[in-house]
Design a protein around this motif. Structure first.
Motif, PDB file in Angstrom:
ATOM      1  N   LEU A  65       0.818  -1.217   0.000  1.00 56.37           N
ATOM      2  CA  LEU A  65       0.000   0.000   0.000  1.00 56.37           C
ATOM      3  C   LEU A  65       0.848   1.262   0.000  1.00 56.37           C
ATOM      4  CD1 LEU A  65      -2.703  -0.937   2.701  1.00 56.37           C
ATOM      5  CD2 LEU A  65      -2.860  -1.202   0.227  1.00 56.37           C
ATOM      6  N   SER A  66       2.146   1.124  -0.190  1.00 56.65           N
ATOM      7  CA  SER A  66       3.044   2.262  -0.005  1.00 56.65           C
ATOM      8  C   SER A  66       2.726   3.436  -0.934  1.00 56.65           C
ATOM      9  CB  SER A  66       4.499   1.815  -0.188  1.00 56.65           C
ATOM     10  OG  SER A  66       4.698   1.259  -1.477  1.00 56.65           O
ATOM     11  N   GLU A  67       2.200   3.174  -2.109  1.00 57.74           N
ATOM     12  CA  GLU A  67       1.903   4.268  -3.043  1.00 57.74           C
ATOM     13  C   GLU A  67       0.805   5.196  -2.531  1.00 57.74           C
ATOM     14  OE1 GLU A  67      -0.515   3.384  -6.631  1.00 57.74           O
ATOM     15  OE2 GLU A  67      -0.258   1.277  -6.055  1.00 57.74           O
ATOM     16  N   HIS A  68       0.041   4.743  -1.523  1.00 54.25           N
ATOM     17  CA  HIS A  68      -1.063   5.551  -1.006  1.00 54.25           C
ATOM     18  C   HIS A  68      -0.674   6.366   0.231  1.00 54.25           C
ATOM     19  CE1 HIS A  68      -3.554   3.393  -3.827  1.00 54.25           C
ATOM     20  NE2 HIS A  68      -3.220   2.233  -3.272  1.00 54.25           N
ATOM     21  N   ARG A  69       0.561   6.265   0.653  1.00 56.62           N
ATOM     22  CA  ARG A  69       0.993   7.012   1.839  1.00 56.62           C
ATOM     23  C   ARG A  69       0.855   8.514   1.610  1.00 56.62           C
ATOM     24  NH1 ARG A  69       3.998   4.298   5.748  1.00 56.62           N
ATOM     25  NH2 ARG A  69       4.332   2.085   5.278  1.00 56.62           N
ATOM     26  N   GLU A 114      -0.483  -0.255  17.381  1.00 55.52           N
ATOM     27  CA  GLU A 114       0.219  -0.537  16.127  1.00 55.52           C
ATOM     28  C   GLU A 114      -0.639  -0.158  14.922  1.00 55.52           C
ATOM     29  OE1 GLU A 114       1.071  -4.678  16.524  1.00 55.52           O
ATOM     30  OE2 GLU A 114       2.879  -4.360  17.744  1.00 55.52           O
ATOM     31  N   ALA A 115      -1.947  -0.442  14.997  1.00 52.19           N
ATOM     32  CA  ALA A 115      -2.836  -0.109  13.881  1.00 52.19           C
ATOM     33  C   ALA A 115      -2.917   1.402  13.670  1.00 52.19           C
ATOM     34  CB  ALA A 115      -4.232  -0.678  14.135  1.00 52.19           C
ATOM     35  N   LEU A 116      -3.016   2.170  14.747  1.00 51.65           N
ATOM     36  CA  LEU A 116      -3.076   3.625  14.631  1.00 51.65           C
ATOM     37  C   LEU A 116      -1.792   4.188  14.028  1.00 51.65           C
ATOM     38  CD1 LEU A 116      -4.852   5.083  17.803  1.00 51.65           C
ATOM     39  CD2 LEU A 116      -5.309   5.661  15.425  1.00 51.65           C
ATOM     40  N   ALA A 117      -0.661   3.672  14.503  1.00 54.53           N
ATOM     41  CA  ALA A 117       0.617   4.159  13.988  1.00 54.53           C
ATOM     42  C   ALA A 117       0.766   3.834  12.504  1.00 54.53           C
ATOM     43  CB  ALA A 117       1.764   3.543  14.787  1.00 54.53           C
ATOM     44  N   GLY A 118       0.349   2.632  12.111  1.00 55.92           N
ATOM     45  CA  GLY A 118       0.446   2.254  10.711  1.00 55.92           C
ATOM     46  C   GLY A 118      -0.480   3.058   9.827  1.00 55.92           C
ATOM     47  N   ALA A 119      -1.691   3.323  10.307  1.00 50.45           N
ATOM     48  CA  ALA A 119      -2.685   4.038   9.501  1.00 50.45           C
ATOM     49  C   ALA A 119      -2.341   5.509   9.331  1.00 50.45           C
ATOM     50  CB  ALA A 119      -4.058   3.901  10.150  1.00 50.45           C
ATOM     51  N   ALA A 120      -1.697   6.097  10.332  1.00 49.71           N
ATOM     52  CA  ALA A 120      -1.431   7.541  10.303  1.00 49.71           C
ATOM     53  C   ALA A 120      -0.603   7.947   9.097  1.00 49.71           C
ATOM     54  CB  ALA A 120      -0.719   7.954  11.596  1.00 49.71           C
ATOM     55  N   ALA A 121       0.258   7.052   8.640  1.00 52.20           N
ATOM     56  CA  ALA A 121       1.147   7.393   7.525  1.00 52.20           C
ATOM     57  C   ALA A 121       0.392   7.648   6.222  1.00 52.20           C
ATOM     58  CB  ALA A 121       2.154   6.258   7.316  1.00 52.20           C
ATOM     59  N   PHE A 122      -0.848   7.184   6.123  1.00 56.49           N
ATOM     60  CA  PHE A 122      -1.598   7.307   4.878  1.00 56.49           C
ATOM     61  C   PHE A 122      -2.446   8.585   4.808  1.00 56.49           C
ATOM     62  CE2 PHE A 122      -0.712   2.829   5.431  1.00 56.49           C
ATOM     63  CZ  PHE A 122      -0.263   2.458   4.169  1.00 56.49           C
ATOM     64  N   VAL A 123      -2.526   9.333   5.898  1.00 52.25           N
ATOM     65  CA  VAL A 123      -3.355  10.537   5.933  1.00 52.25           C
ATOM     66  C   VAL A 123      -2.602  11.698   5.300  1.00 52.25           C
ATOM     67  CG1 VAL A 123      -4.671  12.109   7.406  1.00 52.25           C
ATOM     68  CG2 VAL A 123      -4.396   9.706   8.077  1.00 52.25           C
ATOM     69  N   LYS A 124      -3.245  12.398   4.385  1.00 47.77           N
ATOM     70  CA  LYS A 124      -2.593  13.548   3.755  1.00 47.77           C
ATOM     71  C   LYS A 124      -2.710  14.771   4.669  1.00 47.77           C
ATOM     72  CE  LYS A 124      -6.412  15.585   1.088  1.00 47.77           C
ATOM     73  NZ  LYS A 124      -6.941  15.843  -0.276  1.00 47.77           N
ATOM     74  N   PRO A 125      -1.872  15.780   4.493  1.00 46.49           N
ATOM     75  CA  PRO A 125      -2.038  17.009   5.266  1.00 46.49           C
ATOM     76  C   PRO A 125      -3.446  17.584   5.082  1.00 46.49           C
ATOM     77  CG  PRO A 125       0.076  17.002   4.144  1.00 46.49           C
ATOM     78  CD  PRO A 125      -0.691  15.812   3.617  1.00 46.49           C
ATOM     79  N   GLY A 126      -4.093  17.870   6.179  1.00 48.75           N
ATOM     80  CA  GLY A 126      -5.477  18.327   6.130  1.00 48.75           C
ATOM     81  C   GLY A 126      -6.485  17.206   6.111  1.00 48.75           C
ATOM     82  N   GLY A 127      -6.020  15.971   5.984  1.00 45.27           N
ATOM     83  CA  GLY A 127      -6.908  14.813   5.981  1.00 45.27           C
ATOM     84  C   GLY A 127      -7.318  14.398   7.380  1.00 45.27           C
ATOM     85  N   ARG A 128      -8.182  13.379   7.466  1.00 48.87           N
ATOM     86  CA  ARG A 128      -8.747  12.958   8.741  1.00 48.87           C
ATOM     87  C   ARG A 128      -8.399  11.492   9.028  1.00 48.87           C
ATOM     88  NH1 ARG A 128     -12.199  14.504   5.427  1.00 48.87           N
ATOM     89  NH2 ARG A 128     -13.643  12.757   5.514  1.00 48.87           N
ATOM     90  N   LEU A 129      -8.241  11.205  10.301  1.00 46.18           N
ATOM     91  CA  LEU A 129      -8.008   9.849  10.774  1.00 46.18           C
ATOM     92  C   LEU A 129      -9.082   9.545  11.809  1.00 46.18           C
ATOM     93  CD1 LEU A 129      -6.290   7.238  11.114  1.00 46.18           C
ATOM     94  CD2 LEU A 129      -4.911   8.505  12.789  1.00 46.18           C
ATOM     95  N   ALA A 130      -9.923   8.549  11.533  1.00 50.91           N
ATOM     96  CA  ALA A 130     -11.002   8.173  12.449  1.00 50.91           C
ATOM     97  C   ALA A 130     -10.605   6.895  13.179  1.00 50.91           C
ATOM     98  CB  ALA A 130     -12.302   7.956  11.682  1.00 50.91           C
ATOM     99  N   TYR A 131     -10.607   6.970  14.511  1.00 52.46           N
ATOM    100  CA  TYR A 131     -10.291   5.801  15.347  1.00 52.46           C
ATOM    101  C   TYR A 131     -11.579   5.337  16.003  1.00 52.46           C
ATOM    102  CZ  TYR A 131      -8.383   2.994  19.178  1.00 52.46           C
ATOM    103  OH  TYR A 131      -8.107   1.978  20.059  1.00 52.46           O
ATOM    104  N   VAL A 132     -11.974   4.099  15.705  1.00 49.42           N
ATOM    105  CA  VAL A 132     -13.243   3.550  16.185  1.00 49.42           C
ATOM    106  C   VAL A 132     -12.986   2.229  16.904  1.00 49.42           C
ATOM    107  CG1 VAL A 132     -15.502   2.629  15.495  1.00 49.42           C
ATOM    108  CG2 VAL A 132     -14.528   4.590  14.280  1.00 49.42           C
ATOM    109  N   THR A 133     -13.656   2.030  18.037  1.00 51.30           N
ATOM    110  CA  THR A 133     -13.705   0.709  18.664  1.00 51.30           C
ATOM    111  C   THR A 133     -15.147   0.420  19.069  1.00 51.30           C
ATOM    112  OG1 THR A 133     -13.458   1.298  21.013  1.00 51.30           O
ATOM    113  CG2 THR A 133     -11.426   1.147  19.705  1.00 51.30           C
ATOM    114  N   CYS A 134     -15.443  -0.871  19.224  1.00 50.33           N
ATOM    115  CA  CYS A 134     -16.727  -1.245  19.827  1.00 50.33           C
ATOM    116  C   CYS A 134     -16.463  -1.671  21.268  1.00 50.33           C
ATOM    117  CB  CYS A 134     -17.431  -2.342  19.029  1.00 50.33           C
ATOM    118  SG  CYS A 134     -16.442  -3.814  18.714  1.00 50.33           S
TER     119      CYS A 134
END
Length: 425
Positions: free
Chosen positions: A287-291, A333-353
């Motif tokens: 998925l590196s091209e989407h970082r 680990e999931a949050l750290a891995g996902a953060a790299a894909f967010v663009k400047p000004g983009g959003r990161l949603a963290y959800v748990t049940c």
């Protein structure tokens, strides 16, 4: 009742999931009809939801005592009525004695220890007290109620009114908050929810089964048509489908999960819902091209599932502190891995049940410390924009400049969900 006692004894002896035990019982008792199996399931689930409080009232934790307590609670029968119903049935368990029922008649649950009234293991109590303060017992007890059957109209194929008409024999009602949600009331007595998955509307992709809480958090991410989205822990694709509908089949969703088995059902669901803007990525895909390119990254993190105990009550008796510790590591680990894909000004949603602070607020604090280029948004304020006609049926906590949001059966009538929404500076 006899079958329920047998199933509960099997669960207790072999420490296995309730679904497996009920399935095995059905396979070895093929003479039992669907109505019988539904009634047995209701009793077993009622016991598992309120195992500690029933055992305390009866002063007996045995499956037999718990089944009698659960049936007396849910059937509307008193002791004489139940004894009469069982009389002369050679398959029925022997009626519990008056002496054994003495505590059931006289013991006031209000006098029980907090964890008993909450129907949770003792070690969970402090975690829930941290989450909810003085209301923690009431919040936990609400997880012991029977849940409704919630559905989401798939606006790519139908609207809510069309789905409601198709399901009219089951009397679905509009969900209190989610604009495309429909709800069939919780089971009463020994009834059962309809198998809506065999209905033509489901087969045509008009709706999906999805708890209203899941629909709410998907909407609060603010996803919009044309965006680039990564669903980083897509699983079976429930939230992926909700995001695709909100995006009107435009833009692009990349659905990824590290577990191929969890991801497997998504393909058939996408096809049935006629979703065309989702690209599914296997665990080994690069998925590196989407970082740094995503408008929204959704992390529906692996968790203890404490918010789903209405539907999976056996899980709360199997949950351990060690399992919680493992989940916390996986989430970080999931949050750290996902953060790299967010663009400047983009959003990161963290959800748990989950409703446990170690999986929710503590993860937010740790993430903000580790990722100074992210800021927490005020998701509680977003509620009024996304659901302008709905009351603020949630719990919220401030964290620095933003807020987090928690849904619970007691506050919102949904499963328990936690949402934190970050933006990359």
């Amino acid at each position: 009742m006899a079958a329920s006692i047998e199933v509960l004894a099997d669960i207790e002896t072999r420490r296995r999931p309730v679904g497996d035990a009920l399935k095995d019982w059905g396979l070895s008792h093929r003479f039992a009809g669907s109505g019988d199996r539904a009634a047995i399931g209701n009793i077993v689930y009622d016991v598992l939801r309120r195992k500690r409080s029933l055992a305390w009232r009866l002063d007996d934790p045995s499956p037999r005592a718990l089944v009698f307590g659960a049936v007396l609670d849910s059937s509307g029968l008193d002791e004489k009525g139940l004894a009469l119903a069982l009389e002369g049935d050679r398959f029925a368990p022997e009626m519990i004695s008056a002496d054994d029922l003495a505590g059931y008649r006289t013991r006031e649950i209000a006098q029980a220890p907090d964890a008993v009234r909450a129907d949770v293991p003792d070690w969970i109590g402090p975690h829930l007290a941290e989450a909810f303060g003085e209301d923690w017992v009431e919040e936990a007890a609400a997880l012991g109620e029977r849940p409704p059957l919630d559905m989401r109209a798939n606006t790519l194929r139908a609207d809510r009114d069309k789905v409601a008409r198709a399901l009219e024999p089951f009397a679905p009602q509009p969900s209190p908050i989610a604009p495309q949600g429909l709800r069939i009331a919780p089971i009463a007595g020994d009834g059962r929810h309809p198998n809506v998955q065999v209905e033509a509307g489901f087969q045509k992709g008009w709706f999906e089964i999805q708890d209203e809480g899941s629909q709410i958090v998907a909407a609060l991410t603010g996803v919009a048509p044309g965006e680039q989205v990564l669903d980083y822990c897509a699983g079976a694709g429930g939230k992926t489908l909700a995001l695709a509908a909100a995006m009107e089949n435009t833009g692009q969703i990349h659905a990824y999960d590290s577990d191929r088995q969890r991801l497997a059902p998504i393909h058939e669901r996408l096809k049935r819902a006629e979703v065309r803007n989702v690209q599914v990525h296997a665990p080994r895909d690069d998925l590196s091209e989407h970082r740094g390119r995503m408008d929204l990254v959704l992390v529906d993190a692996p968790c203890t599932g404490t918010g789903t105990w209405r539907r999976r009550p056996d899980a709360k008796w199997r949950l351990s502190e060690q399992a919680l510790e493992r989940r916390v590591v996986e989430q970080r680990e999931a949050l750290a891995g996902a953060a790299a894909f967010v663009k400047p000004g983009g959003r990161l949603a963290y959800v748990t049940c989950s409703l446990l602070p170690a999986e929710n607020e503590a993860q937010v604090e740790a993430f903000l410390t580790a990722q100074p280029d992210f800021a927490l948004l005020d998701v509680a304020a977003t509620w009024a924009t996304v659901f302008p006609e709905a009351p603020p049926a949630f719990l919220s906590r401030p964290h620095k400049e933003g807020t987090t949001l928690t849904l619970t059966p007691r506050t919102s009538g949904t499963d328990g969900f936690f949402l934190a929404l970050f933006t990359r500076r």
